[in-house]
Design an enzyme around this catalytic site. Structure first.
Site, mmCIF file in Angstrom:
data_model
loop_
_atom_site.group_PDB
_atom_site.id
_atom_site.type_symbol
_atom_site.label_atom_id
_atom_site.label_comp_id
_atom_site.label_asym_id
_atom_site.label_seq_id
_atom_site.Cartn_x
_atom_site.Cartn_y
_atom_site.Cartn_z
ATOM 1 N NE ARG A 237 -4.240 -1.563 0.177
ATOM 2 C CZ ARG A 237 -4.349 -2.607 -0.649
ATOM 3 N NH1 ARG A 237 -3.417 -2.842 -1.553
ATOM 4 N NH2 ARG A 237 -5.410 -3.387 -0.612
ATOM 5 C CD GLU A 266 -2.929 3.054 -5.290
ATOM 6 O OE1 GLU A 266 -3.981 2.514 -5.682
ATOM 7 O OE2 GLU A 266 -1.984 2.432 -4.805
ATOM 8 C CG HIS A 285 -3.323 -0.925 -6.909
ATOM 9 N ND1 HIS A 285 -3.647 -0.290 -5.745
ATOM 10 C CD2 HIS A 285 -3.412 -2.246 -6.622
ATOM 11 C CE1 HIS A 285 -3.929 -1.174 -4.802
ATOM 12 N NE2 HIS A 285 -3.782 -2.389 -5.322
HETATM 13 N N1 LIG Z 1 -0.617 -4.347 -5.462
HETATM 14 C C1 LIG Z 1 -1.666 -5.126 -5.449
HETATM 15 O O1 LIG Z 1 -2.433 -5.180 -6.406
HETATM 16 C C2 LIG Z 1 -1.954 -5.981 -4.273
HETATM 17 C C3 LIG Z 1 -1.551 -5.613 -3.014
HETATM 18 N N2 LIG Z 1 -1.795 -6.417 -1.943
HETATM 19 C C4 LIG Z 1 -1.324 -6.027 -0.618
HETATM 20 O O2 LIG Z 1 -0.511 -7.056 -0.091
HETATM 21 C C5 LIG Z 1 -0.808 -7.236 1.294
HETATM 22 C C6 LIG Z 1 -0.379 -8.596 1.770
HETATM 23 O O3 LIG Z 1 -1.230 -9.611 1.298
HETATM 24 P P1 LIG Z 1 -1.040 -11.131 1.791
HETATM 25 O O4 LIG Z 1 0.372 -11.563 1.606
HETATM 26 O O5 LIG Z 1 -2.111 -11.940 1.197
HETATM 27 O O6 LIG Z 1 -1.293 -10.937 3.357
HETATM 28 P P2 LIG Z 1 -0.827 -11.881 4.562
HETATM 29 O O7 LIG Z 1 -1.738 -11.551 5.688
HETATM 30 O O8 LIG Z 1 -0.712 -13.293 4.105
HETATM 31 O O9 LIG Z 1 0.648 -11.371 4.874
HETATM 32 C C7 LIG Z 1 0.943 -10.153 5.465
HETATM 33 C C8 LIG Z 1 2.003 -10.360 6.529
HETATM 34 O O10 LIG Z 1 2.430 -9.093 6.994
HETATM 35 C C9 LIG Z 1 2.667 -9.195 8.388
HETATM 36 N N3 LIG Z 1 2.649 -7.827 8.926
HETATM 37 C C10 LIG Z 1 1.616 -6.997 9.062
HETATM 38 N N4 LIG Z 1 2.048 -5.803 9.522
HETATM 39 C C11 LIG Z 1 3.369 -5.898 9.672
HETATM 40 C C12 LIG Z 1 4.394 -5.016 10.101
HETATM 41 N N5 LIG Z 1 4.137 -3.769 10.469
HETATM 42 N N6 LIG Z 1 5.641 -5.451 10.120
HETATM 43 C C13 LIG Z 1 5.945 -6.698 9.747
HETATM 44 N N7 LIG Z 1 5.035 -7.582 9.319
HETATM 45 C C14 LIG Z 1 3.766 -7.180 9.285
HETATM 46 C C15 LIG Z 1 1.603 -10.140 8.903
HETATM 47 O O11 LIG Z 1 1.987 -10.731 10.098
HETATM 48 C C16 LIG Z 1 1.511 -11.138 7.744
HETATM 49 O O12 LIG Z 1 2.386 -12.228 7.963
HETATM 50 C C17 LIG Z 1 -2.307 -6.943 1.358
HETATM 51 O O13 LIG Z 1 -2.715 -6.576 2.655
HETATM 52 C C18 LIG Z 1 -2.478 -5.823 0.357
HETATM 53 O O14 LIG Z 1 -2.323 -4.579 0.993
HETATM 54 C C19 LIG Z 1 -2.438 -7.605 -2.102
HETATM 55 C C20 LIG Z 1 -2.850 -8.013 -3.331
HETATM 56 C C21 LIG Z 1 -2.695 -7.221 -4.519
HETATM 57 O O1 LIG Z 2 -6.208 -7.379 -3.170
HETATM 58 C C1 LIG Z 2 -5.704 -6.286 -2.869
HETATM 59 O O2 LIG Z 2 -5.457 -5.969 -1.680
HETATM 60 C C2 LIG Z 2 -5.385 -5.312 -3.916
HETATM 61 O O3 LIG Z 2 -4.736 -4.345 -3.670
HETATM 62 C C3 LIG Z 2 -5.870 -5.510 -5.291
HETATM 63 O O4 LIG Z 2 -5.997 -6.788 -5.673
#
Ligand SMILES: NC(=O)C1=CN([C@@H]2O[C@H](COP(=O)(O)OP(=O)(O)OC[C@H]3O[C@@H](n4cnc5c(N)ncnc54)[C@H](O)[C@@H]3O)[C@@H](O)[C@H]2O)C=CC1
Ligand SMILES: O=C(O)C(=O)CO
Length: 325
Positions: A237, A266, A285
């Site tokens: 993010r 964004e 994004h």
């Molecule tokens: N650019 C894009 O289109 C996309 C972006 N995302 C972003 O990616 C993020 C991660 O997704 P997932 O891997 O599925 O989530 P997840 O929940 O599997 O992994 C996130 C990890 O970050 C850790 N975490 C949270 N805050 C933290 C901090 N301050 N310091 C260290 N570790 C911390 C958590 O313990 C967790 O292990 C989403 O929340 C979303 O914001 C997700 C999908 C698409």
């Molecule tokens: O899934 C998310 O969190 C995204 O940012 C877009 O897929």
């Protein structure tokens, strides 16, 4: 039950909603105002919510007392005040796993694009400024054997680390809320403090869940501690980094380059000074923007809606506490 879908989603998701006998309300206008969007939300029992622009907070829940559940078309849930939703027993669903490969692909792609200044170099060709081969011009840096620092080693962070290890034999260090034993075992990933991550990494890739407390986590005082060859990748993010501080760090040579799939705000302003820099690549994004990931997201979001409408637990629920008595 009535479900409001605020943007067109892949057909497989709509079919699941229809098969679940839901009464579907679609957003009528292409770019609704906040008021138009809110009016549609007020009519719904469940929101299938696409995009990060709409915020679901106390003000929203007060304005839309009929809303009982929110099925997000995203894995990130930073647009929802989860504590407030849980207090009101409003179930919130997200779309984990189905987009991990696509999003980690984009982090991996950005890392390579920045390391060889692809953005800048393709612009050079297009503008007719490609003059001649020069031994000292347009030098990038190689990624083999470098140290990848992952902030937030969860589902997407794991896949990014796995690719970097397999393709470039990278050493993996990570900072997370808790130890990721699978990554330690399979990728020989080493848990480090946030400070160590910042100081020892050659590439930092952010994959943590965003909360407002982490706003501007990457700021001047952090960039100053990084290695000069550092490549900064953010596909999580935009709020995680301070854009002005990132720009200063790049032009002063404190760090080497940056690849962003997410910005703050964004969309990024087209006159952002970051876009002028040769070692920067910005994407709009597109982390989950593949046919495969988007159809998986449509399926999960719709399944969450249908399950909720039948009085069942959402299969991918962010706040399962709402189902406890
Ligand atoms: N650019 C894009 O289109 C996309 C972006 N995302 C972003 O990616 C993020 C991660 O997704 P997932 O891997 O599925 O989530 P997840 O929940 O599997 O992994 C996130 C990890 O970050 C850790 N975490 C949270 N805050 C933290 C901090 N301050 N310091 C260290 N570790 C911390 C958590 O313990 C967790 O292990 C989403 O929340 C979303 O914001 C997700 C999908 C698409
Ligand atoms: O899934 C998310 O969190 C995204 O940012 C877009 O897929």
């Amino acid at each position: 039950m009535k479900v409001f879908v605020n943007k067109r989603i892949p057909d497989n998701g709509i079919q699941i909603l229809k098969d679940g006998n839901l009464d579907i309300i679609f957003q009528e206008t292409e770019n609704p105002t906040h008021e138009e969007w809110l009016e549609s939300c007020k009519q719904a029992d469940i929101i299938l919510s696409v995009g990060g622009k709409n915020k679901y907070d106390k003000e929203f829940f007060d304005a839309c007392p009929n809303v009982k559940a929110i099925a997000l078309f995203s894995v990130g849930f930073d647009q929802v005040d989860i504590e407030e939703a849980t207090k009101r027993k409003i179930a919130v669903g997200n779309t984990p796993d189905v987009l991990s490969r696509a999003t980690s692909d984009v982090a991996f792609l950005l890392m390579q694009m920045v390391s060889r200044k692809v953005n800048y170099n393709t612009a050079k060709v297009k503008s007719g400024n490609w003059k001649d081969f020069h031994p000292l011009e347009e030098l990038g840096q190689e990624l083999y054997g470098k140290t990848l620092g992952v902030l937030g080693l969860g589902r997407i962070g794991f896949e990014m680390a796995e690719k970097c290890k397999a393709a470039f034999g990278m050493n993996i260090i990570y900072h997370n809320r808790s130890h990721n034993e699978e990554a330690e075992k399979e990728l020989d990933a080493k848990y480090v403090s946030f400070d160590e991550l910042v100081q020892k990494s050659d590439i930092i890739s952010i994959h943590a869940n965003y909360t407002p407390e982490q706003a501007d986590l990457f700021n001047t005082s952090v960039f100053e501690k990084m290695k000069e060859n550092l490549i900064f990748i953010n596909t999580a993010r935009g709020g995680f980094h301070n854009e002005k501080d990132l720009f200063e760090a790049l032009i002063s040579g404190k760090i080497w380059g940056a690849g962003l799939d997410v910005t703050n705000p964004e969309p990024m302003q087209k006159d952002s000074p970051l876009l002028e820099l040769p070692n920067v690549c910005v994407l709009p994004h597109i982390g989950s923007a593949t046919l495969e990931a988007r159809s998986g997201m449509a399926r999960l979001a719709a399944e969450n809606v249908v399950a909720f409408s039948k009085g069942e637990k959402m299969p991918t629920c962010v706040n399962p506490e709402v189902y406890e008595d």
